[in-house]
Design a protein around this motif. Structure first.
Motif, PDB file in Angstrom:
ATOM      1  N   ALA A 132       0.836  -1.209   0.000  1.00  0.00           N
ATOM      2  CA  ALA A 132       0.000   0.000   0.000  1.00  0.00           C
ATOM      3  C   ALA A 132       0.867   1.254   0.000  1.00  0.00           C
ATOM      4  O   ALA A 132       0.584   2.220  -0.722  1.00  0.00           O
ATOM      5  N   ARG A 133       1.946   1.231   0.806  1.00  0.00           N
ATOM      6  CA  ARG A 133       2.828   2.395   0.870  1.00  0.00           C
ATOM      7  C   ARG A 133       3.472   2.665  -0.495  1.00  0.00           C
ATOM      8  O   ARG A 133       3.536   3.804  -0.962  1.00  0.00           O
ATOM      9  N   ASN A 134       3.950   1.609  -1.148  1.00  0.00           N
ATOM     10  CA  ASN A 134       4.613   1.788  -2.436  1.00  0.00           C
ATOM     11  C   ASN A 134       3.636   2.172  -3.546  1.00  0.00           C
ATOM     12  O   ASN A 134       3.989   2.916  -4.464  1.00  0.00           O
ATOM     13  N   PHE A 135       2.398   1.659  -3.473  1.00  0.00           N
ATOM     14  CA  PHE A 135       1.389   2.142  -4.418  1.00  0.00           C
ATOM     15  C   PHE A 135       1.123   3.630  -4.184  1.00  0.00           C
ATOM     16  O   PHE A 135       0.819   4.376  -5.114  1.00  0.00           O
ATOM     17  N   GLY A 136       1.224   4.054  -2.933  1.00  0.00           N
ATOM     18  CA  GLY A 136       1.095   5.474  -2.632  1.00  0.00           C
ATOM     19  C   GLY A 136       2.199   6.298  -3.263  1.00  0.00           C
ATOM     20  O   GLY A 136       1.978   7.422  -3.712  1.00  0.00           O
ATOM     21  N   GLN A 266      -0.599  11.709  -1.209  1.00  0.00           N
ATOM     22  CA  GLN A 266      -0.297  10.292  -1.380  1.00  0.00           C
ATOM     23  C   GLN A 266       1.113   9.938  -0.931  1.00  0.00           C
ATOM     24  O   GLN A 266       1.362   8.822  -0.486  1.00  0.00           O
ATOM     25  N   GLY A 267       2.028  10.882  -1.047  1.00  0.00           N
ATOM     26  CA  GLY A 267       3.400  10.595  -0.640  1.00  0.00           C
ATOM     27  C   GLY A 267       3.631  10.721   0.845  1.00  0.00           C
ATOM     28  O   GLY A 267       4.488  10.029   1.405  1.00  0.00           O
ATOM     29  N   MET A 268       2.859  11.584   1.513  1.00  0.00           N
ATOM     30  CA  MET A 268       3.121  11.874   2.918  1.00  0.00           C
ATOM     31  C   MET A 268       2.025  11.385   3.862  1.00  0.00           C
ATOM     32  O   MET A 268       2.290  11.187   5.055  1.00  0.00           O
ATOM     33  N   LEU A 269       0.810  11.191   3.364  1.00  0.00           N
ATOM     34  CA  LEU A 269      -0.307  10.900   4.261  1.00  0.00           C
ATOM     35  C   LEU A 269      -0.794   9.457   4.210  1.00  0.00           C
ATOM     36  O   LEU A 269      -1.465   9.004   5.149  1.00  0.00           O
ATOM     37  N   VAL A 270      -0.484   8.716   3.121  1.00  0.00           N
ATOM     38  CA  VAL A 270      -1.025   7.363   2.989  1.00  0.00           C
ATOM     39  C   VAL A 270      -0.537   6.449   4.103  1.00  0.00           C
ATOM     40  O   VAL A 270      -1.330   5.809   4.801  1.00  0.00           O
ATOM     41  N   ALA A 271       0.774   6.361   4.288  1.00  0.00           N
ATOM     42  CA  ALA A 271       1.327   5.462   5.302  1.00  0.00           C
ATOM     43  C   ALA A 271       0.867   5.837   6.712  1.00  0.00           C
ATOM     44  O   ALA A 271       0.428   4.971   7.478  1.00  0.00           O
ATOM     45  N   PRO A 272       0.932   7.132   7.111  1.00  0.00           N
ATOM     46  CA  PRO A 272       0.424   7.496   8.446  1.00  0.00           C
ATOM     47  C   PRO A 272      -1.065   7.205   8.612  1.00  0.00           C
ATOM     48  O   PRO A 272      -1.495   6.768   9.691  1.00  0.00           O
ATOM     49  N   ALA A 273      -1.852   7.439   7.557  1.00  0.00           N
ATOM     50  CA  ALA A 273      -3.292   7.176   7.655  1.00  0.00           C
ATOM     51  C   ALA A 273      -3.565   5.694   7.869  1.00  0.00           C
ATOM     52  O   ALA A 273      -4.423   5.313   8.683  1.00  0.00           O
ATOM     53  N   ILE A 274      -2.842   4.843   7.144  1.00  0.00           N
ATOM     54  CA  ILE A 274      -3.038   3.403   7.292  1.00  0.00           C
ATOM     55  C   ILE A 274      -2.600   2.935   8.672  1.00  0.00           C
ATOM     56  O   ILE A 274      -3.263   2.095   9.295  1.00  0.00           O
ATOM     57  N   ARG A 275      -1.483   3.472   9.163  1.00  0.00           N
ATOM     58  CA  ARG A 275      -1.039   3.106  10.522  1.00  0.00           C
ATOM     59  C   ARG A 275      -2.057   3.545  11.572  1.00  0.00           C
ATOM     60  O   ARG A 275      -2.307   2.838  12.549  1.00  0.00           O
ATOM     61  N   ALA A 317      -7.424  11.454  -2.000  1.00  0.00           N
ATOM     62  CA  ALA A 317      -6.584  10.524  -2.749  1.00  0.00           C
ATOM     63  C   ALA A 317      -5.944   9.458  -1.867  1.00  0.00           C
ATOM     64  O   ALA A 317      -5.389   8.481  -2.385  1.00  0.00           O
ATOM     65  N   VAL A 318      -5.992   9.592  -0.543  1.00  0.00           N
ATOM     66  CA  VAL A 318      -5.371   8.593   0.338  1.00  0.00           C
ATOM     67  C   VAL A 318      -6.117   7.261   0.282  1.00  0.00           C
ATOM     68  O   VAL A 318      -5.553   6.214   0.644  1.00  0.00           O
ATOM     69  N   GLY A 319      -7.373   7.285  -0.168  1.00  0.00           N
ATOM     70  CA  GLY A 319      -8.159   6.054  -0.147  1.00  0.00           C
ATOM     71  C   GLY A 319      -7.762   5.038  -1.210  1.00  0.00           C
ATOM     72  O   GLY A 319      -7.790   3.829  -0.965  1.00  0.00           O
ATOM     73  N   MET A 320      -7.371   5.484  -2.397  1.00  0.00           N
ATOM     74  CA  MET A 320      -7.089   4.565  -3.494  1.00  0.00           C
ATOM     75  C   MET A 320      -5.883   3.664  -3.236  1.00  0.00           C
ATOM     76  O   MET A 320      -5.957   2.450  -3.475  1.00  0.00           O
ATOM     77  N   PRO A 321      -4.718   4.169  -2.748  1.00  0.00           N
ATOM     78  CA  PRO A 321      -3.609   3.248  -2.454  1.00  0.00           C
ATOM     79  C   PRO A 321      -3.975   2.182  -1.437  1.00  0.00           C
ATOM     80  O   PRO A 321      -3.517   1.032  -1.539  1.00  0.00           O
ATOM     81  N   ALA A 322      -4.784   2.546  -0.453  1.00  0.00           N
ATOM     82  CA  ALA A 322      -5.214   1.556   0.539  1.00  0.00           C
ATOM     83  C   ALA A 322      -6.081   0.486  -0.105  1.00  0.00           C
ATOM     84  O   ALA A 322      -5.954  -0.707   0.188  1.00  0.00           O
ATOM     85  N   PRO A 399     -14.640  -3.329   6.147  1.00  0.00           N
ATOM     86  CA  PRO A 399     -13.294  -2.956   6.515  1.00  0.00           C
ATOM     87  C   PRO A 399     -13.021  -3.183   7.986  1.00  0.00           C
ATOM     88  O   PRO A 399     -13.912  -3.100   8.830  1.00  0.00           O
ATOM     89  N   ALA A 400     -11.780  -3.450   8.277  1.00  0.00           N
ATOM     90  CA  ALA A 400     -11.371  -3.652   9.676  1.00  0.00           C
ATOM     91  C   ALA A 400     -11.502  -2.361  10.447  1.00  0.00           C
ATOM     92  O   ALA A 400     -11.279  -1.264   9.919  1.00  0.00           O
ATOM     93  N   THR A 401     -11.867  -2.453  11.716  1.00  0.00           N
ATOM     94  CA  THR A 401     -12.056  -1.257  12.525  1.00  0.00           C
ATOM     95  C   THR A 401     -10.836  -0.916  13.355  1.00  0.00           C
ATOM     96  O   THR A 401     -10.755   0.137  13.920  1.00  0.00           O
ATOM     97  N   LYS A 402      -9.858  -1.839  13.405  1.00  0.00           N
ATOM     98  CA  LYS A 402      -8.660  -1.573  14.204  1.00  0.00           C
ATOM     99  C   LYS A 402      -7.549  -1.079  13.295  1.00  0.00           C
ATOM    100  O   LYS A 402      -7.416  -1.518  12.165  1.00  0.00           O
ATOM    101  N   PRO A 403      -6.708  -0.171  13.814  1.00  0.00           N
ATOM    102  CA  PRO A 403      -5.568   0.278  13.017  1.00  0.00           C
ATOM    103  C   PRO A 403      -4.636  -0.873  12.718  1.00  0.00           C
ATOM    104  O   PRO A 403      -4.508  -1.817  13.502  1.00  0.00           O
ATOM    105  N   ALA A 404      -3.971  -0.798  11.536  1.00  0.00           N
ATOM    106  CA  ALA A 404      -2.984  -1.811  11.184  1.00  0.00           C
ATOM    107  C   ALA A 404      -1.735  -1.663  12.033  1.00  0.00           C
ATOM    108  O   ALA A 404      -1.350  -0.541  12.378  1.00  0.00           O
ATOM    109  N   ASN A 405      -1.127  -2.767  12.385  1.00  0.00           N
ATOM    110  CA  ASN A 405       0.094  -2.703  13.176  1.00  0.00           C
ATOM    111  C   ASN A 405       1.270  -2.250  12.325  1.00  0.00           C
ATOM    112  O   ASN A 405       1.353  -2.555  11.178  1.00  0.00           O
TER     113      ASN A 405
END
Length: 405
Positions: A132-136, A266-275, A317-322, A399-405
Motif C-alpha cells: 500500500a505504501r509503495n502504491f502510494g 499520497q506521498g506523505m499521508l497514505v502510510a500514516p493514515a493506514i497506521r 486521494a489517500v483512499g485509493m492506495p489503501a 473494513p477492519a475497525t482496528k488500526p494496522a500494526n
C-alpha cells in the motif's frame, strides 16, 4: 540497491507519463475547435469521443499486456509501450483532421500499458506489508507529473496548440532510452507464467476475479470510484473554460496545483493514515472526502473558490492506495501482472462510458437553449457515483475497525 534504482525508474516513468497527460490537457478544447470548428459544447463531445476510443483499446488490450508482462517480463512491455507512445504523440502533433486525432488515440490506447505494468513491477519488488505504501509512492509520482506537465503544457499552448504534443513525444522517447539502460527484469522463473491467449480476453479476466470472494466487492468499489473520477480528465478543461473563462495557461496552473497537493497527500499521508486508521477506514475516509468535494464542485461559481477547494479534493486521494493494497494482498504473487491488467481494464470500462456520459451532460447543460444552465452537472453525477462506491465498500468489504500494526 537494485530495488532502489528499480523504484526510482518506475517513479520516473510514472512522472513522465503523467507529464505527457498533463501537457496536452489544457490545450485540448482549443485544438479540437481549431481542427473541427464549432462551439465549446461540441468540442467537449468530440473530446469525449477521443477519450472513449482510447479507453476502448485500453480495455481490450489491458489483460493482454498484463499477461505478456507475466510471461515475457515487465521490461519489454514497458519499453515498447513508451516507444510507441512517443510515436503516438508525434502523430497527434501533426494531425490536421479530427479523424487523424482519433487514429492517434486508438493507437495510444493499445500501447497505454505504462501505468498498469509499473504497478505490477512495484508489486514484484514490494513486501506484502509495504504494498500500500509503495502504491502510494506511485500515486505521488503521478501527482508530481501533474505539477510539471500542466504548467509546461499551458505555457506552450500560449505559443502553439501543437507544441505540447512535440514535447510529450520527446519525453516518452527519452524515458524509453533511459529505461533501456537501467531497467532490470523482475519476472523470475519462479513467478513467470506461460502465455495463453485464453487469459487475454478482458471479460474472462473479470470472470476469474469474480471467483475470488475478497476481490469481488473491492472490484466494484474500484469501478465506481474510477467512474466518478473520470469527470476530472473528461470535463475539467471544458468546465473551467465555460464556468470561469480560464485560458489554457490558467487551466494548466489549476492542474498543477492538483498534482502538487495530490503528490503531497499520497506521498506523505497514505502510510500514516493506514497506521492510524487501518486500510479499511482509510478507504472510507478517502471516499467520503471525494464525495463531498464533487458535490461542492457541482454548484461552484467562483474560480477562486475552485482553486481553494483543490487541496481538500486531494486529501481524498489517500483512499485509493489503501484499496489497491487490499486488492494486491488478496491476489497470488504469480498473478500480480494479471491483476494490474484487470484493474487497468476496469479503469478503461469507466473511461469508455464516463467521458461520453460526462461530455454529453456538459453539452446538454451548457449549449445555447439549454433548459437549465449548470456546467457542474457532470460533477453532480460523479458525486452520486462516489456515494455508491462508499456504500458498497462499507456494506460489502467490511473494513477492519482496528488500526494496522
Amino acid at each position: 540497491m537494485t530495488n532502489r534504482f528499480a523504484i526510482l525508474f518506475i517513479l520516473l516513468t510514472v512522472v513522465i507519463d503523467a507529464m505527457g497527460i498533463g501537457l496536452i490537457m489544457p490545450v485540448m478544447p482549443d485544438l479540437i475547435r481549431e481542427i473541427g470548428g464549432g462551439a465549446l459544447a461540441e468540442a467537449a463531445i468530440w473530446g469525449g469521443i477521443l477519450s472513449t476510443s482510447f479507453a476502448v483499446m485500453q480495455f481490450l488490450f489491458g489483460p493482454l499486456l498484463g499477461r505478456l508482462s507475466d510471461a515475457f517480463g515487465r521490461r519489454p512491455v514497458l519499453l515498447v509501450s513508451l516507444t510507441v507512445m512517443a510515436a503516438d504523440y508525434l502523430v497527434m502533433a501533426l494531425a490536421g483532421t479530427i479523424w487523424l486525432l482519433l487514429a492517434g488515440r486508438i493507437v495510444g490506447g493499445i500501447t497505454a500499458a505504462t501505468h498498469s505494468t509499473a504497478n505490477a513491477f512495484m508489486a514484484d519488488i514490494s513486501a506484502p506489508e509495504n504494498k500500500a505504501r509503495n502504491f502510494g509512492l506511485i500515486g505521488a509520482a503521478f501527482g508530481a507529473g501533474f505539477v510539471l506537465g500542466p504548467v509546461l503544457g499551458g505555457l506552450l499552448a500560449e505559443y502553439s496548440t501543437r507544441a505540447p504534443f512535440y514535447v510529450a513525444a520527446a519525453l516518452a522517447l527519452g524515458n524509453a532510452i533511459f529505461g533501456a539502460l537501467v531497467l532490470p527484469e523482475t519476472v523470475s522463473n519462479r513467478t513467470r507464467r506461460a502465455f495463453r491467449w485464453r487469459g487475454t480476453n478482458p471479460f474472462s479476466a473479470f470472470k476469474g476475479l469474480a471467483n475470488l470472494p475478497a476481490i469481488r466487492p473491492l472490484s466494484m468499489v474500484f469501478f465506481f470510484y474510477q467512474m466518478a473520477n473520470v469527470v476530472y480528465p473528461a470535463i475539467w478543461a471544458y468546465f473551467c473554460t465555460e464556468r470561469f473563462g480560464w485560458s489554457p495557461g490558467m487551466i494548466g496552473v489549476s492542474l498543477a496545483l492538483y498534482g502538487l497537493f495530490s503528490a503531497a497527500a499520497q506521498g506523505m499521508l497514505v502510510a500514516p493514515a493506514i497506521r492510524r486508521f487501518g486500510e479499511g477506514r482509510t478507504v472510507i475516509i478517502g471516499l467520503t472526502i471525494e464525495f463531498a468535494t464533487l458535490l461542492a464542485l457541482s454548484f461552484l461559481a467562483s474560480g477562486i473558490l475552485a482553486l481553494a477547494l483543490i487541496p481538500v479534493i486531494c486529501l481524498g486521494a489517500v483512499g485509493m492506495p489503501a484499496l489497491q493494497g487490499q486488492l494486491s494482498r488478496a491476489t497470488p504473487d504469480d498473478s500480480q501482472g494479471e491483476l494490474q491488467g484487470v484493474l487497468s481494464s476496469i479503469t478503461s470500462v469507466a473511461m469508455i462510458v464516463g467521458p461520453l456520459l460526462m461530455t454529453q451532460i456538459f453539452a446538454a447543460f451548457t449549449r445555447q437553449g439549454a433548459p437549465i444552465y449548470l456546467p457542474g452537472a457532470p460533477f453532480l453525477l460523479a458525486a452520486v457515483m462516489m456515494l455508491v462506491s462508499l456504500l458498497v465498500f462499507a456494506r460489502s468489504a467490511r473494513p477492519a475497525t482496528k488500526p494496522a500494526n
